[in-house]
Design an enzyme around this catalytic site. Structure first.
Site, PDB file in Angstrom:
ATOM      1  N   PRO A  11       0.789  -1.229   0.000  1.00  0.00           N
ATOM      2  CA  PRO A  11       0.000   0.000   0.000  1.00  0.00           C
ATOM      3  C   PRO A  11       0.823   1.281   0.000  1.00  0.00           C
ATOM      4  O   PRO A  11       1.837   1.371   0.689  1.00  0.00           O
ATOM      5  CB  PRO A  11      -0.796  -0.081   1.309  1.00  0.00           C
ATOM      6  CG  PRO A  11      -0.810  -1.508   1.668  1.00  0.00           C
ATOM      7  CD  PRO A  11       0.422  -2.126   1.080  1.00  0.00           C
ATOM      8  N   ASN A  12       0.317   2.231  -0.765  1.00  0.00           N
ATOM      9  CA  ASN A  12       0.824   3.612  -0.829  1.00  0.00           C
ATOM     10  C   ASN A  12       2.159   3.760  -1.549  1.00  0.00           C
ATOM     11  O   ASN A  12       2.630   4.883  -1.752  1.00  0.00           O
ATOM     12  CB  ASN A  12       0.908   4.241   0.580  1.00  0.00           C
ATOM     13  CG  ASN A  12      -0.457   4.284   1.243  1.00  0.00           C
ATOM     14  OD1 ASN A  12      -1.411   4.777   0.630  1.00  0.00           O
ATOM     15  ND2 ASN A  12      -0.589   3.751   2.447  1.00  0.00           N
ATOM     16  N   TYR A  24      10.987   9.147   2.064  1.00  0.00           N
ATOM     17  CA  TYR A  24      11.054   8.066   1.069  1.00  0.00           C
ATOM     18  C   TYR A  24      11.889   8.412  -0.161  1.00  0.00           C
ATOM     19  O   TYR A  24      12.088   7.547  -1.020  1.00  0.00           O
ATOM     20  CB  TYR A  24       9.636   7.666   0.642  1.00  0.00           C
ATOM     21  CG  TYR A  24       8.839   7.076   1.788  1.00  0.00           C
ATOM     22  CD1 TYR A  24       9.240   5.890   2.378  1.00  0.00           C
ATOM     23  CD2 TYR A  24       7.709   7.714   2.284  1.00  0.00           C
ATOM     24  CE1 TYR A  24       8.531   5.348   3.439  1.00  0.00           C
ATOM     25  CE2 TYR A  24       6.987   7.177   3.342  1.00  0.00           C
ATOM     26  CZ  TYR A  24       7.409   6.002   3.910  1.00  0.00           C
ATOM     27  OH  TYR A  24       6.714   5.454   4.962  1.00  0.00           O
ATOM     28  N   ALA A  78       2.918  -0.614   4.922  1.00  0.00           N
ATOM     29  CA  ALA A  78       2.357  -0.683   6.273  1.00  0.00           C
ATOM     30  C   ALA A  78       1.888  -2.095   6.646  1.00  0.00           C
ATOM     31  O   ALA A  78       1.828  -2.436   7.837  1.00  0.00           O
ATOM     32  CB  ALA A  78       1.199   0.304   6.394  1.00  0.00           C
ATOM     33  N   HIS A  81       3.693  -4.341   9.179  1.00  0.00           N
ATOM     34  CA  HIS A  81       3.534  -4.208  10.630  1.00  0.00           C
ATOM     35  C   HIS A  81       2.214  -4.781  11.130  1.00  0.00           C
ATOM     36  O   HIS A  81       1.934  -4.730  12.325  1.00  0.00           O
ATOM     37  CB  HIS A  81       3.638  -2.719  11.017  1.00  0.00           C
ATOM     38  CG  HIS A  81       4.742  -1.997  10.310  1.00  0.00           C
ATOM     39  ND1 HIS A  81       6.069  -2.374  10.448  1.00  0.00           N
ATOM     40  CD2 HIS A  81       4.738  -0.962   9.422  1.00  0.00           C
ATOM     41  CE1 HIS A  81       6.817  -1.575   9.689  1.00  0.00           C
ATOM     42  NE2 HIS A  81       6.024  -0.712   9.053  1.00  0.00           N
ATOM     43  N   GLU A  99      13.056  -9.006   2.480  1.00  0.00           N
ATOM     44  CA  GLU A  99      12.174  -7.893   2.875  1.00  0.00           C
ATOM     45  C   GLU A  99      12.931  -6.580   2.663  1.00  0.00           C
ATOM     46  O   GLU A  99      14.090  -6.474   3.076  1.00  0.00           O
ATOM     47  CB  GLU A  99      11.813  -8.073   4.351  1.00  0.00           C
ATOM     48  CG  GLU A  99      11.028  -6.923   4.951  1.00  0.00           C
ATOM     49  CD  GLU A  99      10.736  -7.141   6.439  1.00  0.00           C
ATOM     50  OE1 GLU A  99      10.986  -8.251   6.970  1.00  0.00           O
ATOM     51  OE2 GLU A  99      10.267  -6.174   7.070  1.00  0.00           O
ATOM     52  N   HIS A 101      12.698  -2.196   2.915  1.00  0.00           N
ATOM     53  CA  HIS A 101      12.046  -0.923   3.247  1.00  0.00           C
ATOM     54  C   HIS A 101      12.955   0.204   2.793  1.00  0.00           C
ATOM     55  O   HIS A 101      14.167   0.177   3.073  1.00  0.00           O
ATOM     56  CB  HIS A 101      11.783  -0.805   4.749  1.00  0.00           C
ATOM     57  CG  HIS A 101      10.885  -1.895   5.225  1.00  0.00           C
ATOM     58  ND1 HIS A 101       9.542  -1.908   4.949  1.00  0.00           N
ATOM     59  CD2 HIS A 101      11.152  -3.035   5.895  1.00  0.00           C
ATOM     60  CE1 HIS A 101       9.016  -3.016   5.442  1.00  0.00           C
ATOM     61  NE2 HIS A 101       9.971  -3.711   6.012  1.00  0.00           N
ATOM     62  N   ARG A 108      12.178   5.203  13.145  1.00  0.00           N
ATOM     63  CA  ARG A 108      10.900   5.914  13.042  1.00  0.00           C
ATOM     64  C   ARG A 108       9.979   5.512  14.209  1.00  0.00           C
ATOM     65  O   ARG A 108      10.456   5.039  15.239  1.00  0.00           O
ATOM     66  CB  ARG A 108      10.296   5.624  11.665  1.00  0.00           C
ATOM     67  CG  ARG A 108      11.209   6.101  10.519  1.00  0.00           C
ATOM     68  CD  ARG A 108      10.598   5.832   9.164  1.00  0.00           C
ATOM     69  NE  ARG A 108       9.353   6.563   8.990  1.00  0.00           N
ATOM     70  CZ  ARG A 108       8.457   6.280   8.041  1.00  0.00           C
ATOM     71  NH1 ARG A 108       8.693   5.305   7.161  1.00  0.00           N
ATOM     72  NH2 ARG A 108       7.343   6.975   7.951  1.00  0.00           N
TER      73      ARG A 108
HETATM   74  C1  DQA Z   1       7.983   1.312   4.126  1.00  0.00           C
HETATM   75  C2  DQA Z   1       7.973   1.518   5.646  1.00  0.00           C
HETATM   76  C3  DQA Z   1       6.596   1.265   6.203  1.00  0.00           C
HETATM   77  O1  DQA Z   1       6.592   1.478   7.609  1.00  0.00           O
HETATM   78  C4  DQA Z   1       5.585   2.211   5.579  1.00  0.00           C
HETATM   79  O2  DQA Z   1       4.293   1.935   6.064  1.00  0.00           O
HETATM   80  C5  DQA Z   1       5.625   2.189   4.103  1.00  0.00           C
HETATM   81  C6  DQA Z   1       6.921   2.146   3.431  1.00  0.00           C
HETATM   82  C7  DQA Z   1       9.346   1.700   3.505  1.00  0.00           C
HETATM   83  O3  DQA Z   1       9.604   1.284   2.371  1.00  0.00           O
HETATM   84  O4  DQA Z   1      10.135   2.415   4.135  1.00  0.00           O
HETATM   85  O5  DQA Z   1       4.603   2.277   3.425  1.00  0.00           O
HETATM   86  O6  DQA Z   1       7.761  -0.064   3.850  1.00  0.00           O
END
Ligand code: DQA
Length: 156
Positions: A11-12, A24, A78, A81, A99, A101, A108
């Site tokens: 997401p996002n 980001y 997200a 988590h 994984e 990020h 954070r």
């Molecule tokens: C993320 C970190 C996550 O906590 C966050 O919700 C994201 C992006 C990252 O790539 O830093 O959507 O996965």
């Protein structure tokens, strides 16, 4: 045949570039896709790059990877988590999973410090921005592709 790896984004992440660039970075999702594809070409991996805002899509794609791919790179956003379903899907398919990020989640909010994915991942890359996708594919290539013995580090 070139081994296929799925690179899955949650997401996002479709909003990258617009979304909190101080956290980001300025790279868009299309930029990440290009980084991943180029890394794949260099390393001898065929990259199938996808993004969804829906948990079920990610679960379906992880299941699809069981018969179509040899490894996974996942930035679950997200859902990292919160999602036991993604944890279970990765565990069920048993594919090597890295994984990723973009941000350093450990620097954070505390709710980002726990990952349901990490216990079933072969490795975790955090805080290295878009390069993290390249490093994740390098890690998968090392696991999946026969190594050239002349490139082994000399340890003696
Ligand atoms: C993320 C970190 C996550 O906590 C966050 O919700 C994201 C992006 C990252 O790539 O830093 O959507 O996965």
């Amino acid at each position: 045949m070139t081994p296929v790896v799925f690179v899955l984004n949650g997401p996002n992440l479709n909003l990258l570039g617009l979304r909190e660039p101080a956290i980001y970075g300025s790279a868009t999702l299309a930029d990440l896709e290009q980084i991943a594809r180029r890394a794949g070409e260099r390393l001898g991996l065929a990259v199938d790059f996808r993004q969804s805002n829906h948990e079920g899509d990610l679960v379906d794609w992880i299941q699809e990877a069981r018969t179509k791919a040899l490894g996974l790179v996942i930035n679950a956003g997200a859902l990292t988590h919160t999602s036991v379903a993604i944890h279970d899907a990765v565990r069920a398919v048993g594919l090597p999973t890295i994984e990723v990020h973009l941000s350093n989640v450990h620097a954070r909010e505390s709710f980002r410090h726990h990952s349901y994915l990490s216990p079933v991942a072969a490795g975790v890359i955090v805080g290295l921005g878009a390069d993290g996708y390249d490093f994740a594919l390098q890690a998968l290539a090392r696991r999946l592709l026969p190594r050239d013995p002349s490139s082994e580090p000399i340890t003696a």
